[in-house]
Write a protein that holds these residues in place. Structure first.
Motif, PDB file in Angstrom:
ATOM      1  N   GLU A   1       6.253  -5.873  -9.128  1.00 41.76           N
ATOM      2  CA  GLU A   1       5.292  -4.780  -8.965  1.00 41.76           C
ATOM      3  C   GLU A   1       3.968  -5.234  -9.577  1.00 41.76           C
ATOM      4  O   GLU A   1       3.816  -5.265 -10.799  1.00 41.76           O
ATOM      5  CB  GLU A   1       5.797  -3.507  -9.641  1.00 41.76           C
ATOM      6  N   LEU A   2       3.023  -5.603  -8.722  1.00 44.20           N
ATOM      7  CA  LEU A   2       1.758  -6.155  -9.198  1.00 44.20           C
ATOM      8  C   LEU A   2       1.052  -5.225 -10.171  1.00 44.20           C
ATOM      9  O   LEU A   2       0.686  -5.609 -11.284  1.00 44.20           O
ATOM     10  CB  LEU A   2       0.837  -6.437  -8.007  1.00 44.20           C
ATOM     11  N   ASN A   3       0.815  -4.001  -9.745  1.00 44.98           N
ATOM     12  CA  ASN A   3       0.091  -3.045 -10.582  1.00 44.98           C
ATOM     13  C   ASN A   3       1.010  -2.253 -11.507  1.00 44.98           C
ATOM     14  O   ASN A   3       0.581  -1.766 -12.550  1.00 44.98           O
ATOM     15  CB  ASN A   3      -0.723  -2.082  -9.708  1.00 44.98           C
ATOM     16  N   GLY A   4       2.276  -2.148 -11.130  1.00 47.27           N
ATOM     17  CA  GLY A   4       3.231  -1.438 -11.979  1.00 47.27           C
ATOM     18  C   GLY A   4       3.636  -2.237 -13.197  1.00 47.27           C
ATOM     19  O   GLY A   4       4.197  -1.693 -14.148  1.00 47.27           O
ATOM     20  N   ASN A   5       3.368  -3.564 -13.166  1.00 47.65           N
ATOM     21  CA  ASN A   5       3.694  -4.450 -14.284  1.00 47.65           C
ATOM     22  C   ASN A   5       5.186  -4.409 -14.627  1.00 47.65           C
ATOM     23  O   ASN A   5       5.582  -4.410 -15.784  1.00 47.65           O
ATOM     24  CB  ASN A   5       2.866  -4.098 -15.533  1.00 47.65           C
ATOM     25  N   ARG A   6       5.987  -4.387 -13.557  1.00 46.31           N
ATOM     26  CA  ARG A   6       7.436  -4.314 -13.736  1.00 46.31           C
ATOM     27  C   ARG A   6       8.134  -5.261 -12.762  1.00 46.31           C
ATOM     28  O   ARG A   6       7.569  -5.669 -11.752  1.00 46.31           O
ATOM     29  CB  ARG A   6       7.927  -2.886 -13.469  1.00 46.31           C
ATOM     30  N   ILE A   7       9.384  -5.556 -13.103  1.00 42.75           N
ATOM     31  CA  ILE A   7      10.311  -6.208 -12.189  1.00 42.75           C
ATOM     32  C   ILE A   7      11.349  -5.163 -11.821  1.00 42.75           C
ATOM     33  O   ILE A   7      11.887  -4.475 -12.696  1.00 42.75           O
ATOM     34  CB  ILE A   7      10.993  -7.431 -12.831  1.00 42.75           C
TER      35      ILE A   7
ATOM     36  N   ARG B   1       3.858  -7.576 -21.678  1.00 46.82           N
ATOM     37  CA  ARG B   1       2.398  -7.514 -21.822  1.00 46.82           C
ATOM     38  C   ARG B   1       1.779  -6.791 -20.639  1.00 46.82           C
ATOM     39  O   ARG B   1       2.080  -7.079 -19.482  1.00 46.82           O
ATOM     40  CB  ARG B   1       1.816  -8.927 -21.927  1.00 46.82           C
ATOM     41  N   GLU B   2       0.869  -5.840 -20.910  1.00 46.37           N
ATOM     42  CA  GLU B   2       0.187  -5.105 -19.855  1.00 46.37           C
ATOM     43  C   GLU B   2      -0.674  -6.036 -19.002  1.00 46.37           C
ATOM     44  O   GLU B   2      -1.233  -7.009 -19.500  1.00 46.37           O
ATOM     45  CB  GLU B   2      -0.696  -4.007 -20.468  1.00 46.37           C
ATOM     46  N   GLY B   3      -0.780  -5.695 -17.724  1.00 48.96           N
ATOM     47  CA  GLY B   3      -1.654  -6.447 -16.840  1.00 48.96           C
ATOM     48  C   GLY B   3      -1.190  -7.851 -16.523  1.00 48.96           C
ATOM     49  O   GLY B   3      -1.998  -8.716 -16.194  1.00 48.96           O
ATOM     50  N   SER B   4       0.123  -8.108 -16.592  1.00 51.74           N
ATOM     51  CA  SER B   4       0.636  -9.457 -16.320  1.00 51.74           C
ATOM     52  C   SER B   4       0.563  -9.816 -14.839  1.00 51.74           C
ATOM     53  O   SER B   4       0.520 -10.977 -14.470  1.00 51.74           O
ATOM     54  CB  SER B   4       2.080  -9.585 -16.804  1.00 51.74           C
ATOM     55  N   TYR B   5       0.570  -8.801 -13.976  1.00 47.93           N
ATOM     56  CA  TYR B   5       0.433  -8.998 -12.532  1.00 47.93           C
ATOM     57  C   TYR B   5       1.538  -9.903 -11.984  1.00 47.93           C
ATOM     58  O   TYR B   5       1.272 -10.959 -11.404  1.00 47.93           O
ATOM     59  CB  TYR B   5      -0.950  -9.581 -12.228  1.00 47.93           C
TER      60      TYR B   5
ATOM     61  N   LYS C   1       0.814  -1.224   0.000  1.00 47.52           N
ATOM     62  CA  LYS C   1       0.000   0.000   0.000  1.00 47.52           C
ATOM     63  C   LYS C   1       0.844   1.268   0.000  1.00 47.52           C
ATOM     64  O   LYS C   1       0.477   2.271  -0.617  1.00 47.52           O
ATOM     65  CB  LYS C   1      -0.937   0.002   1.207  1.00 47.52           C
ATOM     66  N   ALA C   2       1.958   1.234   0.689  1.00 48.65           N
ATOM     67  CA  ALA C   2       2.797   2.423   0.806  1.00 48.65           C
ATOM     68  C   ALA C   2       3.699   2.641  -0.400  1.00 48.65           C
ATOM     69  O   ALA C   2       4.359   3.676  -0.507  1.00 48.65           O
ATOM     70  CB  ALA C   2       3.646   2.339   2.068  1.00 48.65           C
ATOM     71  N   ASN C   3       3.756   1.635  -1.299  1.00 50.66           N
ATOM     72  CA  ASN C   3       4.570   1.739  -2.505  1.00 50.66           C
ATOM     73  C   ASN C   3       6.067   1.867  -2.168  1.00 50.66           C
ATOM     74  O   ASN C   3       6.786   2.642  -2.776  1.00 50.66           O
ATOM     75  CB  ASN C   3       4.126   2.943  -3.358  1.00 50.66           C
TER      76      ASN C   3
ATOM     77  N   ALA D   1       3.996   5.910  -8.718  1.00 51.51           N
ATOM     78  CA  ALA D   1       2.937   5.708  -7.735  1.00 51.51           C
ATOM     79  C   ALA D   1       2.134   4.445  -8.047  1.00 51.51           C
ATOM     80  O   ALA D   1       2.032   4.028  -9.206  1.00 51.51           O
ATOM     81  CB  ALA D   1       2.009   6.920  -7.708  1.00 51.51           C
ATOM     82  N   ASN D   2       1.585   3.853  -7.005  1.00 51.91           N
ATOM     83  CA  ASN D   2       0.693   2.692  -7.137  1.00 51.91           C
ATOM     84  C   ASN D   2       1.334   1.510  -7.869  1.00 51.91           C
ATOM     85  O   ASN D   2       0.667   0.787  -8.604  1.00 51.91           O
ATOM     86  CB  ASN D   2      -0.602   3.093  -7.851  1.00 51.91           C
ATOM     87  N   SER D   3       2.623   1.305  -7.666  1.00 52.09           N
ATOM     88  CA  SER D   3       3.303   0.171  -8.293  1.00 52.09           C
ATOM     89  C   SER D   3       2.974  -1.145  -7.584  1.00 52.09           C
ATOM     90  O   SER D   3       3.031  -2.209  -8.183  1.00 52.09           O
ATOM     91  CB  SER D   3       4.817   0.391  -8.293  1.00 52.09           C
TER      92      SER D   3
END
Length: 296
Positions: A116-122, A138-142, A76-78, A97-99
């Motif tokens: 990063e669940l919502n950031g879609n990054r490692i 790919r977007e939204g890979s979660y 939550k705190a990112n 924000a919101n990663s």
């Protein structure tokens, strides 16, 4: 083989234990997702908790680094957090924000790698706090959990892309499609056989992928077990939590599965770790830490 189960109540109610790891001090360290604390439990049952500096941080996964420090994600705190065993905290905020940082592992390069669940990054963070991020194809890979592989790369689950990802320390990403569609991969770990093992929360299976990308899948006997986390243990076994079945599962490297019930009903087991002595510890979101002592 005989399993002796012990359960330890957390020091505070509504703490919501989630992630768990074995510290270099021999104690078990865990996150309190609801309580906003880091907990420490000795084998004698002594418990101590440490309040996080950031309120309602959403602390999730935790690991013990080679330096002895504890690293954890603050969903939550990112932020990525670091804590000494004496209780000194340092927090590093992510650039975007919101990663929603979630899983993490220590890489062969000495950095802490995280999803990063919502950031879609490692991402990775050095001991001095320098953060580098890599976008997934790919977007939204979660991306969910991540682990260091035997090949010097990092391997991770893509929960919404039904894939297992691999990233080199230089940031090169490869993805492997899981044979079972919409399987919902979550936890992942390296096995003693040199392969990567992962759970499928929707597929109700344990998956295995070699470093060359070949898959094998094993069905969990209990229907709707909803496995969550997995870790390597002694004698080549892998242990995993069954969130939906209120059990702990064990799988051999040849795919034989055994399941053990947790005494407390609706315990909601999540994170799992095995200590150097071979004992299995797991976080129960019902405000307990569970322990399996194995006697042969």
């Amino acid at each position: 083989m005989q399993i002796i189960t012990q359960e330890y109540k957390t020091a505070n109610r509504e703490s919501g234990p989630y992630g768990i790891t074995t510290g270099q001090d021999g104690a078990i360290w865990f996150t309190e997702h609801k309580g906003n604390r880091i907990g420490r439990l000795t084998k004698n049952g002594d418990m101590r908790t440490f309040d996080l500096p950031t309120p309602d941080a959403g602390v999730m996964s935790i690991l013990s680094a080679r330096t002895g420090d504890l690293w954890f994600t603050e969903y939550k705190a990112n932020k990525i957090g670091r804590m000494t065993m004496e209780g000194t905290f340092t927090e590093f905020e992510l650039p975007e924000a919101n990663s929603s940082p979630y899983g993490l592992t220590e890489g062969p390069d000495g950095a802490i790698w995280f999803t990063e669940l919502n950031g879609n990054r490692i991402g990775n963070i050095t001991p001095t706090g320098v953060i580098t991020e890599y976008a997934l194809p790919r977007e939204g890979s979660y991306p969910s959990y991540i682990t260091a592989g035997p090949d010097g790369a990092l391997w991770f689950t893509e929960n919404q892309n039904n894939s297992i990802g691999r990233i080199t320390v230089d940031g090169e990403i490869t993805e492997y499609r899981i044979p079972t569609e919409q399987s919902g991969p979550v936890g992942i770990t390296a096995g003693a056989d040199g392969a990567l093992w992962f759970v499928q929360i929707n597929g109700n299976q344990i998956g295995r992928i070699t470093t060359s990308g070949n898959f094998t899948e094993y069905k969990i006997p209990f229907e709707n077990a909803r496995p969550h986390a997995i870790t390597a243990g002694a004698s080549g076994y892998l242990w995993f939590t069954e969130w939906g079945a209120n059990r702990i599962g064990r799988i051999t490297c040849t795919g034989d599965i055994t399941e053990y019930p947790i005494p407390t009903p609706s315990a909601e087991p999540h994170g799992i770790t095995v200590d150097p002595g071979g004992e299995v510890w797991f976080a129960e979101e019902c405000d307990q830490i569970g322990r399996f002592t194995i006697q042969y």
